[in-house]
Structure formats: structure tokens, C-alpha cells
Design an enzyme around this catalytic site. Sequence first.
Site, PDB file in Angstrom:
ATOM      1  N   GLU A  84       0.748  -1.148  -0.056  1.00  0.00           N
ATOM      2  CA  GLU A  84      -0.017  -0.020   0.026  1.00  0.00           C
ATOM      3  C   GLU A  84       0.761   1.120  -0.049  1.00  0.00           C
ATOM      4  O   GLU A  84       2.052   1.451   0.708  1.00  0.00           O
ATOM      5  CB  GLU A  84      -1.048  -0.242   1.304  1.00  0.00           C
ATOM      6  CG  GLU A  84      -2.016  -0.982   1.022  1.00  0.00           C
ATOM      7  CD  GLU A  84      -2.869  -1.043   2.038  1.00  0.00           C
ATOM      8  OE1 GLU A  84      -4.138  -0.350   2.058  1.00  0.00           O
ATOM      9  OE2 GLU A  84      -2.815  -1.737   3.141  1.00  0.00           O
ATOM     10  N   CYS A  97       3.664   8.440   0.841  1.00  0.00           N
ATOM     11  CA  CYS A  97       3.918   7.535   1.994  1.00  0.00           C
ATOM     12  C   CYS A  97       3.972   5.817   1.414  1.00  0.00           C
ATOM     13  O   CYS A  97       3.230   5.696   0.663  1.00  0.00           O
ATOM     14  CB  CYS A  97       2.720   7.691   2.914  1.00  0.00           C
ATOM     15  SG  CYS A  97       3.054   6.618   4.480  1.00  0.00           S
ATOM     16  N   CYS A 104       3.056  -6.568   8.617  1.00  0.00           N
ATOM     17  CA  CYS A 104       4.136  -6.185   9.328  1.00  0.00           C
ATOM     18  C   CYS A 104       4.202  -7.062  10.588  1.00  0.00           C
ATOM     19  O   CYS A 104       3.230  -7.562  10.813  1.00  0.00           O
ATOM     20  CB  CYS A 104       3.810  -4.621  10.077  1.00  0.00           C
ATOM     21  SG  CYS A 104       4.772  -3.938  11.036  1.00  0.00           S
ATOM     22  N   CYS A 108       1.766  -3.722  16.990  1.00  0.00           N
ATOM     23  CA  CYS A 108       1.188  -2.287  17.531  1.00  0.00           C
ATOM     24  C   CYS A 108      -0.452  -2.612  17.662  1.00  0.00           C
ATOM     25  O   CYS A 108      -1.080  -2.654  16.575  1.00  0.00           O
ATOM     26  CB  CYS A 108       1.745  -1.017  16.922  1.00  0.00           C
ATOM     27  SG  CYS A 108       3.224  -1.119  16.693  1.00  0.00           S
ATOM     28  N   CYS A 111      -2.720  -0.291  15.464  1.00  0.00           N
ATOM     29  CA  CYS A 111      -2.628  -0.144  13.847  1.00  0.00           C
ATOM     30  C   CYS A 111      -3.117  -1.587  13.080  1.00  0.00           C
ATOM     31  O   CYS A 111      -3.001  -2.862  13.760  1.00  0.00           O
ATOM     32  CB  CYS A 111      -0.935  -0.194  13.653  1.00  0.00           C
ATOM     33  SG  CYS A 111      -0.509  -0.283  12.027  1.00  0.00           S
ATOM     34  N   GLY A 157       4.595  -1.899   7.622  1.00  0.00           N
ATOM     35  CA  GLY A 157       5.779  -2.369   7.707  1.00  0.00           C
ATOM     36  C   GLY A 157       6.818  -1.696   8.725  1.00  0.00           C
ATOM     37  O   GLY A 157       6.498  -0.533   9.059  1.00  0.00           O
ATOM     38  N   GLU A 158       7.942  -2.280   9.270  1.00  0.00           N
ATOM     39  CA  GLU A 158       8.692  -1.562  10.104  1.00  0.00           C
ATOM     40  C   GLU A 158      10.047  -1.551   9.260  1.00  0.00           C
ATOM     41  O   GLU A 158      10.503  -2.414   8.950  1.00  0.00           O
ATOM     42  CB  GLU A 158       9.012  -2.397  11.232  1.00  0.00           C
ATOM     43  CG  GLU A 158      10.321  -1.967  12.103  1.00  0.00           C
ATOM     44  CD  GLU A 158      10.275  -0.580  12.401  1.00  0.00           C
ATOM     45  OE1 GLU A 158       9.645  -0.117  13.266  1.00  0.00           O
ATOM     46  OE2 GLU A 158      11.479  -0.065  12.019  1.00  0.00           O
ATOM     47  N   SER A 189      10.015   6.367   9.755  1.00  0.00           N
ATOM     48  CA  SER A 189       9.626   6.233  11.075  1.00  0.00           C
ATOM     49  C   SER A 189       9.731   4.975  11.462  1.00  0.00           C
ATOM     50  O   SER A 189       9.634   3.694  10.940  1.00  0.00           O
ATOM     51  CB  SER A 189       7.989   6.643  11.031  1.00  0.00           C
ATOM     52  OG  SER A 189       7.421   6.344  12.425  1.00  0.00           O
ATOM     53  N   SER A 212       8.236   6.423  16.600  1.00  0.00           N
ATOM     54  CA  SER A 212       6.811   6.323  17.096  1.00  0.00           C
ATOM     55  C   SER A 212       6.721   5.914  18.606  1.00  0.00           C
ATOM     56  O   SER A 212       7.280   4.658  19.189  1.00  0.00           O
ATOM     57  CB  SER A 212       6.125   5.175  16.237  1.00  0.00           C
ATOM     58  OG  SER A 212       4.745   5.072  16.745  1.00  0.00           O
ATOM     59  N   LEU A 213       6.225   6.639  19.516  1.00  0.00           N
ATOM     60  CA  LEU A 213       6.442   6.460  20.740  1.00  0.00           C
ATOM     61  C   LEU A 213       5.025   5.896  21.474  1.00  0.00           C
ATOM     62  O   LEU A 213       5.154   4.920  21.940  1.00  0.00           O
ATOM     63  CB  LEU A 213       6.574   7.848  21.725  1.00  0.00           C
ATOM     64  CG  LEU A 213       8.145   8.321  21.897  1.00  0.00           C
ATOM     65  CD1 LEU A 213       8.242   9.360  22.767  1.00  0.00           C
ATOM     66  CD2 LEU A 213       8.769   7.118  22.787  1.00  0.00           C
ATOM     67  N   ASN A 292      -6.725   7.652  13.943  1.00  0.00           N
ATOM     68  CA  ASN A 292      -7.511   7.288  12.852  1.00  0.00           C
ATOM     69  C   ASN A 292      -8.507   6.123  13.224  1.00  0.00           C
ATOM     70  O   ASN A 292      -7.766   4.985  12.984  1.00  0.00           O
ATOM     71  CB  ASN A 292      -6.810   7.408  11.379  1.00  0.00           C
ATOM     72  CG  ASN A 292      -6.040   8.618  11.424  1.00  0.00           C
ATOM     73  OD1 ASN A 292      -6.611   9.663  11.197  1.00  0.00           O
ATOM     74  ND2 ASN A 292      -4.657   8.304  11.475  1.00  0.00           N
ATOM     75  N   CYS A 335      -2.647   7.263   8.828  1.00  0.00           N
ATOM     76  CA  CYS A 335      -1.742   6.564   9.752  1.00  0.00           C
ATOM     77  C   CYS A 335      -2.545   5.448  10.634  1.00  0.00           C
ATOM     78  O   CYS A 335      -3.660   5.735  11.020  1.00  0.00           O
ATOM     79  CB  CYS A 335      -1.132   7.218  10.830  1.00  0.00           C
ATOM     80  SG  CYS A 335       0.224   8.043  10.184  1.00  0.00           S
TER      81      CYS A 335
HETATM   82  S1  SF4 Z   1       2.143   1.028  13.463  1.00  0.00           S
HETATM   83 FE1  SF4 Z   1       4.275   0.595  12.167  1.00  0.00          FE
HETATM   84  S2  SF4 Z   1       5.382  -0.882  13.254  1.00  0.00           S
HETATM   85 FE2  SF4 Z   1       3.436  -0.796  14.196  1.00  0.00          FE
HETATM   86  S3  SF4 Z   1       2.256  -2.585  13.470  1.00  0.00           S
HETATM   87 FE3  SF4 Z   1       1.695  -0.774  12.365  1.00  0.00          FE
HETATM   88  S4  SF4 Z   1       2.970  -0.975  10.302  1.00  0.00           S
HETATM   89 FE4  SF4 Z   1       3.881  -2.049  11.993  1.00  0.00          FE
END
Ligand code: SF4
Length: 356
Positions: A84, A97, A104, A108, A111, A157-158, A189, A212-213, A292, A335
Site C-alpha cells: 500500500e 507515504c 508487518c 502495535c 494499527c 511495515g517496520e 519512522s 513512534s512513541l 484514525n 496512519c
Molecule cells: S504501527 Fe508501524 S510498526 Fe506498528 S504494526 Fe503498524 S506498521 Fe507495524
Amino acid sequence: MCESELVSFVETLGEPAYRGRQVFAALQHRRLTNFDDITDLPQAFRNKLNEVATASTLTVASRFISEDGTRRYLMKTHDSFPVETVFIPEERRDTICFSSQSGCPLQCTFCLTAQLGLLRSLTAAEIVEQIVIALNDAYGVGTKTPRGTNLVGMGAGEPFLNFDELMKALRVMASPEGLHIVPNRVTISTAGIVPRIRDLAAFEDRPHLAISLAAPTDELRNELMPINKKWPLEELLAACRDFERTLKPNERFTFEYVMLDGINDSEEHARQLANLLNRHQLKAKVNLIPHNPAEPLPYYPSTEETVARFRSILESKGIHTYVRRPRGRDIFAACGQLAAREGTTISSLESTSVGA
Ligand code: SF4
């Protein structure tokens, strides 16, 4: 492939080096997506290229256009994994983006991408091709981008779990003979992969870094971002402090803080966050990102008043704070909303197939 790899590749086909440079410029600078369109190459060479290589590997399965002009693309890799990408038109400079992985592996909880798990990491070529496809869709093949382009590695993804391919993609895109999007135009990020933050610090030409905190304490961050159990806040912020010491004057370093109603947005959380950053002597600014909505996740965005209050507490303790405006929420492009959605959830929105 970067330019030098393409030069070596065409040499293995018995062609002179300059043909490799010609192909690189055609694919990257002119953003052509198949060899037949490179009409300044001899037909025999184009035929040979078609036999042994592919100019593009991603196809666009769907694209969605938001009422604010944001475009979300659901692409597919050659082996059918979702990718995406989001194009965000802006007054001064557009932003794309991109994703670094399909799905991923991190979990988190706020997400939607996390629910896909890791499908696979993307190659450097697949990372670059997302940008080519988005620019071609917005402006047409071969045209100059009217306002220039910023990139953010905040899609699925990370990025730091695909570090080598990411850095290779950034080198390819920086080439003046190609897209010419230099690292200074890119922000990556991370959820906090500490060893890679330290690796990035050693790079001379590097993108801007965002962390990302999402929480000011280990207890809460362990819940929201389980990667914190591996690299807890003390370790993460120590790496951030070391990274910040290497910053050049024009570099940006930011913390992203997603604001979840009733979860991490109290006045006490704001004070804890300010104390944490100040204790580590971090000067980086904080971006507050109202969550979001992403059903079925059990979170809601903080109210405007709560965000404003949180911000004023941080500011009162010397932390520069901004509130990020969400873009493309209606097409699940914002996001935390990327999850290869198609079909029923968005069936009422404009959806145009532009790919094979
Ligand atoms: S916020 Fe980023 S690192 Fe965390 S699960 Fe979503 S895509 Fe992966």
C-alpha cells in the site's frame, strides 16, 4: 537496480556501459515502466531486455481517491502480496507515504496493518516502484513533478526490519540521473529498533528520523507497542539521545505520539512524556497524531480539546509540539489504517482499477 548494477547487467548482455545508464535514466528519470517504451534503444536490445528482465513488477489492483485529494493505492507484488502506498497532495510539495514490508511483524495494537502479520519484506526495487507508480498516476509518465516530492516511510511495515533494502532504495532514488529524491526529502519512522537507530547514526547521507512513541511509560508502551519489551524506553531514548548528538543543522528528528482517547492522552501522560524527554535531554519535537478510526480496533481519536490540552502541557515544559492533520481518513489511507482493504468496507467509495 542502481545505475552501476544496471551497467554491469547490460555488459553481461554484451552491450556497452552507456546503454545501462540509458536504461536507468529511462526507468527512473523518465519513469517509463516497460522496455518497449524506451524507443531510443535499438529494437534488438529492447527484445533482449524483454527476454531476460522485467522493467516493473508491481501492479495496481485498486486506487481510492479521498475527498481531500489523497490517493491510496493497493498494489500487488509479482507473487501476489499486497503493498500500500499513499499520495498526499500538498500546497508546496507533495508527499508519498510508502511501505517497506507487505504486512508487518510488529503488533502495535492501534494499527490495522499489524493484523496482517508479516507477509514478506519488500525489495529495494519494489520500494522504488511504489513512488514511480504514484508519481506517474498523479502527473503522467515522463513528466516533471510540478512541486517536487517528499517521501515518508510510514506505510505498512517496520522500515528498520528491512534496513538494507530500504537504504538501497533511498540510494537509487537519490540519483540525479533518476528520481533525484535526496535523503533530505525523506523521513523514516520506526517503532524503535534500537540497533538500526545506532546504525543510521553512522550514515553520512541519511533520511530524517521519526520515532513512534505512543506511550510515556514502559507499562503502557508494552501494551500498545510490544516491541517495547525488547527495547524498553530507557534503551530507546538513550539511542535517540546518541542519535540526536549526530544531527546536522538541516536534519529533522521527531517523536510521533498517536493519541488514543482515554488510553494515553491524560494530563498525567503529558507530564510523564515531557519529563521523560527532558530527563534524556532530548530536543526533538513531538508530533501528536489523533488516532484514525480503524475498525475493528477498539480505539477512538482523542477530542480536539484533549489534544490541545496535551499539547499545551508539553509546550509549557519546553517541548516543541505539533498536531498532525489526518489525511485520507475516508479512504482508509491515514496512519494506522493500512490493511490491504478492498471490497465491502470501501465499496461505496470511488475505486478505479488501473492495473493489470
Ligand atoms: S504501527 Fe508501524 S510498526 Fe506498528 S504494526 Fe503498524 S506498521 Fe507495524
